[in-house]
Motif scaffolding. Structure first.
Motif, PDB file in Angstrom:
ATOM      1  N   GLN A  75       0.819  -1.212   0.000  1.00  0.00           N
ATOM      2  CA  GLN A  75       0.000   0.000   0.000  1.00  0.00           C
ATOM      3  C   GLN A  75       0.857   1.268   0.000  1.00  0.00           C
ATOM      4  O   GLN A  75       0.475   2.283  -0.596  1.00  0.00           O
ATOM      5  CB  GLN A  75      -0.947  -0.002   1.200  1.00  0.00           C
ATOM      6  N   ALA A  76       2.011   1.206   0.661  1.00  0.00           N
ATOM      7  CA  ALA A  76       2.901   2.380   0.686  1.00  0.00           C
ATOM      8  C   ALA A  76       3.428   2.689  -0.709  1.00  0.00           C
ATOM      9  O   ALA A  76       3.390   3.844  -1.164  1.00  0.00           O
ATOM     10  CB  ALA A  76       4.062   2.130   1.647  1.00  0.00           C
ATOM     11  N   LEU A  77       3.904   1.673  -1.422  1.00  0.00           N
ATOM     12  CA  LEU A  77       4.432   1.895  -2.770  1.00  0.00           C
ATOM     13  C   LEU A  77       3.323   2.341  -3.712  1.00  0.00           C
ATOM     14  O   LEU A  77       3.513   3.267  -4.522  1.00  0.00           O
ATOM     15  CB  LEU A  77       5.089   0.599  -3.264  1.00  0.00           C
ATOM     16  N   THR A  78       2.153   1.738  -3.592  1.00  0.00           N
ATOM     17  CA  THR A  78       1.013   2.128  -4.426  1.00  0.00           C
ATOM     18  C   THR A  78       0.628   3.584  -4.183  1.00  0.00           C
ATOM     19  O   THR A  78       0.347   4.342  -5.123  1.00  0.00           O
ATOM     20  CB  THR A  78      -0.199   1.220  -4.144  1.00  0.00           C
ATOM     21  N   THR A  79       0.641   3.995  -2.924  1.00  0.00           N
ATOM     22  CA  THR A  79       0.320   5.386  -2.575  1.00  0.00           C
ATOM     23  C   THR A  79       1.346   6.349  -3.156  1.00  0.00           C
ATOM     24  O   THR A  79       0.990   7.421  -3.670  1.00  0.00           O
ATOM     25  CB  THR A  79       0.255   5.536  -1.043  1.00  0.00           C
ATOM     26  N   ALA A  80       2.627   5.985  -3.086  1.00  0.00           N
ATOM     27  CA  ALA A  80       3.689   6.837  -3.632  1.00  0.00           C
ATOM     28  C   ALA A  80       3.492   7.057  -5.132  1.00  0.00           C
ATOM     29  O   ALA A  80       3.608   8.186  -5.633  1.00  0.00           O
ATOM     30  CB  ALA A  80       5.050   6.202  -3.356  1.00  0.00           C
TER      31      ALA A  80
ATOM     32  N   LEU B 266       2.770  10.547  -7.319  1.00  0.00           N
ATOM     33  CA  LEU B 266       3.616  10.994  -8.430  1.00  0.00           C
ATOM     34  C   LEU B 266       2.810  11.197  -9.713  1.00  0.00           C
ATOM     35  O   LEU B 266       3.185  11.995 -10.574  1.00  0.00           O
ATOM     36  CB  LEU B 266       4.742   9.984  -8.665  1.00  0.00           C
ATOM     37  N   LYS B 267       1.704  10.494  -9.829  1.00  0.00           N
ATOM     38  CA  LYS B 267       0.823  10.647 -11.001  1.00  0.00           C
ATOM     39  C   LYS B 267      -0.176  11.789 -10.829  1.00  0.00           C
ATOM     40  O   LYS B 267      -1.000  12.024 -11.699  1.00  0.00           O
ATOM     41  CB  LYS B 267       0.067   9.342 -11.249  1.00  0.00           C
ATOM     42  N   GLY B 268      -0.093  12.475  -9.694  1.00  0.00           N
ATOM     43  CA  GLY B 268      -0.966  13.610  -9.464  1.00  0.00           C
ATOM     44  C   GLY B 268      -2.309  13.265  -8.868  1.00  0.00           C
ATOM     45  O   GLY B 268      -3.210  14.115  -8.800  1.00  0.00           O
TER      46      GLY B 268
END
Length: 339
Positions: free
Chosen positions: A297-302, A306-308
């Motif tokens: 979930q942390a990587l997905t949130t990051a 970054l995609k706005g």
């Protein structure tokens, strides 16, 4: 002579026509090559316009224990699915190393940092420096005290402390003496201790907390201080360790001084903790987080940030583990680890 002159004139005309034809062909060839050049430039331009692969880095302030290994595996799974570059480093409890690791990620061109700080306050200057360079920062597992971040993905650590207190309160039938071995520099363990202490005070007035020692997440320190606590409190009934290393140190102390009647409750599902529970020792229970899901979930949130896209804090469920359900959690973690 006149006939010779006419023949010569005809020859010159033929030669001129041939030269003209050759010039036309050369012109066509040059045009064709020019067209190819334009096409190549367009292709190059097209290639250069492709989106640069996102690079997300994770700096964990601790060593490669099972909990953090699972969290990195979750990050790697999400990074693979989303097509982003991902790298991580463990600082092994060294605050200076963590800062150096982060600086190295900057040099490598990271687009965003996920951090689980070794020291929730000490990391603030480094985080602020990244923000000044327009490098966004979010936290996972351990939070930061003193500056804002994009998002925080972690368990509800206060509730982890509540669950541990409620288990011990019922186990002791609402009366007795207990101790806490904690870690004040890390926000997560600090929140667990607060949840634990608050719950004991509000729900179990017959239980006294006779000692609350900061052992810094170090098993050896926990062992030493737990032995001292046991020696000073002959009628001690239980010890709560706010993470696996703290609890395992306390558990080792009960074994060393032959006080297996003292219950120990942990946090996290590290293999040594789970084995002790499965073997029905006096390490009776733990509150198991799901670090794999936390990392995912942390990587997905990051990447969303970054995609706005709008992002928010995410709380990952944690559950009480006793001998009744310990194998289920062992099987879950072993599956993630590929064992």
């Amino acid at each position: 002579m006149e006939r010779q002159k006419n023949t010569k004139s005809k020859g010159e005309n033929i030669m001129k026509k041939r030269i003209a034809a050759i010039l036309v062909i050369c012109s066509l060839i040059i045009t064709a090559f020019a067209g190819c050049g334009t096409s190549s430039e367009a292709d190059t331009s097209k290639d250069s316009s492709k989106e640069k692969q996102m690079f997300v880095a994770f700096s964990a302030g601790y060593g490669k224990v099972q909990h953090w290994e699972l969290e990195m595996l979750g990050c790697e799974a999400a990074a693979k699915e989303l097509g982003v570059k991902f790298q991580y480093q463990f600082a092994d409890g060294n605050e200076q190393k963590q800062v150096a690791d982060i600086e190295n990620f900057v040099q490598m061109g990271m687009d965003m940092l996920i951090v689980g700080p070794n020291n929730s306050e000490g990391i603030v200057p480094t985080v602020n420096e990244l923000k000044s360079k327009d490098i966004p920062v979010m936290t996972s597992d351990i939070g930061i005290t003193g500056t804002d971040v994009v998002a925080h993905v972690a368990s509800d650590n206060y509730q982890i402390g509540v669950k541990a207190a409620e288990y011990l309160g019922k186990l002791l039938d609402g009366k007795g003496k207990i101790a806490v071995v904690g870690w004040s520099a890390a926000s997560a363990t600090k929140e667990r201790e607060k949840g634990f202490v608050d719950t004991i005070a509000s729900k179990y007035p017959g239980i006294e907390i006779v000692a609350n020692q900061d052992v810094g997440g170090n098993r050896n320190t926990s062992l030493e201080k737990s032995e001292n606590i046991i020696e000073a409190n002959k009628d001690l009934n239980a010890i709560f360790g706010s993470n696996a290393e703290n609890a395992l140190g306390a558990y080792a102390a009960t074994q060393a001084v032959n006080r297996k009647d003292i219950y120990v409750v942990s946090v996290d599902s590290d293999s040594e903790v789970m084995k002790a529970i499965a073997d029905n020792t006096n390490l009776k229970a733990t509150i198991a987080q799901n670090p794999y899901e936390m990392g995912y979930q942390a990587l997905t949130t990051a990447v969303k940030h970054l995609k706005g896209e709008a992002v928010k804090n995410i709380a990952i469920d944690a559950e009480l583990v006793t001998i009744d359900n310990v194998q289920k959690i062992i099987d879950r973690d072993q599956k993630y680890l590929g064992k």
